[in-house]
Enzyme design. Structure first.
Site, PDB file in Angstrom:
ATOM      1  N   TRP A 101     -45.276 -69.598 -47.589  1.00  0.00           N
ATOM      2  CA  TRP A 101     -45.263 -70.988 -47.120  1.00  0.00           C
ATOM      3  C   TRP A 101     -43.850 -71.396 -46.764  1.00  0.00           C
ATOM      4  O   TRP A 101     -43.629 -72.108 -45.771  1.00  0.00           O
ATOM      5  CB  TRP A 101     -45.881 -71.918 -48.155  1.00  0.00           C
ATOM      6  CG  TRP A 101     -47.338 -71.647 -48.388  1.00  0.00           C
ATOM      7  CD1 TRP A 101     -47.922 -71.235 -49.554  1.00  0.00           C
ATOM      8  CD2 TRP A 101     -48.401 -71.729 -47.420  1.00  0.00           C
ATOM      9  NE1 TRP A 101     -49.277 -71.075 -49.361  1.00  0.00           N
ATOM     10  CE2 TRP A 101     -49.601 -71.364 -48.065  1.00  0.00           C
ATOM     11  CE3 TRP A 101     -48.447 -72.085 -46.062  1.00  0.00           C
ATOM     12  CZ2 TRP A 101     -50.833 -71.345 -47.413  1.00  0.00           C
ATOM     13  CZ3 TRP A 101     -49.682 -72.062 -45.415  1.00  0.00           C
ATOM     14  CH2 TRP A 101     -50.851 -71.702 -46.084  1.00  0.00           C
ATOM     15  N   ASP A 168     -41.666 -78.926 -50.887  1.00  0.00           N
ATOM     16  CA  ASP A 168     -43.103 -78.709 -50.720  1.00  0.00           C
ATOM     17  C   ASP A 168     -43.687 -78.505 -52.119  1.00  0.00           C
ATOM     18  O   ASP A 168     -43.462 -77.473 -52.751  1.00  0.00           O
ATOM     19  CB  ASP A 168     -43.327 -77.473 -49.841  1.00  0.00           C
ATOM     20  CG  ASP A 168     -44.807 -77.115 -49.684  1.00  0.00           C
ATOM     21  OD1 ASP A 168     -45.659 -77.770 -50.303  1.00  0.00           O
ATOM     22  OD2 ASP A 168     -45.083 -76.148 -48.936  1.00  0.00           O
ATOM     23  N   LYS A 192     -54.989 -78.819 -53.390  1.00  0.00           N
ATOM     24  CA  LYS A 192     -54.743 -77.967 -54.554  1.00  0.00           C
ATOM     25  C   LYS A 192     -54.879 -78.775 -55.839  1.00  0.00           C
ATOM     26  O   LYS A 192     -55.757 -78.527 -56.634  1.00  0.00           O
ATOM     27  CB  LYS A 192     -53.358 -77.317 -54.474  1.00  0.00           C
ATOM     28  CG  LYS A 192     -53.335 -75.983 -53.737  1.00  0.00           C
ATOM     29  CD  LYS A 192     -53.078 -76.098 -52.295  1.00  0.00           C
ATOM     30  CE  LYS A 192     -53.120 -74.762 -51.574  1.00  0.00           C
ATOM     31  NZ  LYS A 192     -52.178 -74.716 -50.469  1.00  0.00           N
TER      32      LYS A 192
HETATM   33  C1  LIG Z   1     -51.577 -74.373 -49.352  1.00  0.00           C
HETATM   34  C2  LIG Z   1     -50.144 -74.572 -49.140  1.00  0.00           C
HETATM   35  C3  LIG Z   1     -49.621 -75.003 -47.905  1.00  0.00           C
HETATM   36  C4  LIG Z   1     -50.486 -75.200 -46.684  1.00  0.00           C
HETATM   37  O1  LIG Z   1     -51.279 -76.313 -46.814  1.00  0.00           O
HETATM   38  P1  LIG Z   1     -52.181 -76.842 -45.611  1.00  0.00           P
HETATM   39  O2  LIG Z   1     -52.607 -78.175 -46.143  1.00  0.00           O
HETATM   40  O3  LIG Z   1     -53.296 -75.864 -45.428  1.00  0.00           O
HETATM   41  O4  LIG Z   1     -51.355 -76.959 -44.396  1.00  0.00           O
HETATM   42  C5  LIG Z   1     -48.269 -75.222 -47.817  1.00  0.00           C
HETATM   43  N1  LIG Z   1     -47.449 -75.025 -48.864  1.00  0.00           N
HETATM   44  C6  LIG Z   1     -47.895 -74.591 -50.060  1.00  0.00           C
HETATM   45  C7  LIG Z   1     -46.946 -74.385 -51.182  1.00  0.00           C
HETATM   46  C8  LIG Z   1     -49.255 -74.372 -50.229  1.00  0.00           C
HETATM   47  O5  LIG Z   1     -49.720 -73.933 -51.421  1.00  0.00           O
END
Ligand SMILES: *Cc1c(COP(=O)(O)O)cnc(C)c1O
Length: 353
Positions: A101, A168, A192
């Site tokens: 990511w 993030d 998540k």
């Molecule tokens: C799942 C995830 C993403 C991507 O998320 P989307 O909502 O599908 O764009 C980005 N960063 C991390 C750390 C993730 O776990």
């Protein structure tokens, strides 16, 4: 029978939230209408939106310098919105390359300005969080991924820096106490640890915005969403509603610090079971192990097959690792209770080479 859900995302949602959400899909008592058929401008949804933002503030201790937004486009949209809003073409943003990511975020930032890599654990398959960072003092910002969902590593403490920090937190927001004032932007896809897919939580320090000189498309400018209280256009009403219910649930559970305690207990149970069984090899370096995504491999195919069979019989789903990494991953977000984790720990303990 309800399965024990270890999927990485979209992921487990508390059962009481699912019950309430499903009732509201049929009709909201006071309105005689479904949550799916009301206007986002209705008093009912205005209330949901403002309460959801207030709960985020209360649960994380968001200071008044920061704004709380619910946006569209997933965490991936933030990979480009962040540099679009913060990075001048001639400036440099510094990134920590700690997983896939993070790598995607770097790729997008390169389209808006220069990038500098402060550290990378790519060489060893992203098994660890690097301990030495090279952060040029004139960086527009430093970008971190607090929890690397795929590899199962997590920053235990965040680097101190004089440059603004963007993080993030998609896979560990609300799982532990954080000092929001340390960050200039925090973003997290909801699916998540916060709710269903379809919305992204963004917490942004207001005074860092509006400085790039770039003509930002209206919908991609954080300032648009701040001015319109996350209602510039139609927001993902249902996703935000379920996040609101989940935030209420979180508050009832004792908030983020109670969750952190429980998450530590849950992760400790699984890591102890893995460390005690030579049939499995944990993936991440011990000191950087994630409390949210526990990654491991079996020592051979026979163990792997047997493990999956026993998991299936125990009602465990979503335990397969990320495609490219193989092996297994147990995602144990806030909504996973200790009982569910114990079932998996017992299965791990029962498999012999
Ligand atoms: C799942 C995830 C993403 C991507 O998320 P989307 O909502 O599908 O764009 C980005 N960063 C991390 C750390 C993730 O776990």
């Amino acid at each position: 029978m309800k399965k024990i859900n270890f999927f990485s995302g979209p992921a487990i949602i508390p059962n009481s939230v699912l019950v309430k959400a499903s009732e509201s899909v049929l009709h909201i008592e006071e309105l005689g209408l479904s949550i799916l058929e009301i206007s986002h401008r209705s008093p009912t949804f205005q209330h949901i939106m403002s309460q959801a933002r207030l709960l985020v503030r209360q649960l994380l201790g968001v200071p008044s310098t920061h704004e709380v937004l619910f946006l569209h486009g997933g965490a991936s949209a933030q990979f480009y919105m962040v540099p679009m809003n913060l990075l001048k073409p001639e400036s440099t943003a510094t990134y920590t390359d700690t997983g896939q990511w993070a790598a995607y975020a770097i790729k997008e930032a390169r389209k808006f300005g220069h990038t500098h890599i402060a550290c990378s654990s790519a060489q060893n398959g992203y098994r660890n969080i690097p301990k030495t960072l090279d952060i040029p003092t004139d960086s527009a910002y430093l970008h971190l991924t607090s929890n690397n969902t795929i590899y199962g590593t997590q920053w235990k403490s965040f680097p101190k820096s004089t440059v603004p920090i963007v993080c993030d937190m998609s896979s560990d927001i609300f799982s532990r106490s954080i000092d929001v004032s340390q960050f200039d932007i925090i973003y997290a896809g909801a699916q998540k640890n916060l709710g269903p897919a379809g919305t992204t939580l963004v917490i942004v320090r207001k005074d860092i915005l509006g400085k790039t000189g770039r003509d930002i498309p209206t919908l991609l400018d954080y300032q648009t969403h701040i001015e319109h209280d996350s209602m510039f256009n139609t927001p993902p009403v249902f996703a935000i509603y379920v996040c609101y219910l989940t935030l209420q649930w979180l508050a009832e559970q004792g908030g983020v610090s109670a969750m952190e305690q429980r998450n530590k207990e849950k992760a400790a149970l699984l890591y102890a079971a893995l460390d005690a069984n030579p049939a499995f090899i944990p993936y991440a370096d011990k000191e950087d192990r994630s409390l949210m995504n526990i990654t491991f491999h079996a020592v051979n195919e026979a163990v792997s097959t047997r493990f999956l069979d026993i998991c299936a019989a125990a009602g465990i789903v979503g335990i397969e690792g990320y495609r490219k990494l193989g092996g297994f991953r147990a995602s144990i977000y806030n909504a996973m209770d200790i009982a569910g984790v114990k079932v998996l720990a017992d299965v791990i303990a029962s498999v012999k080479d």
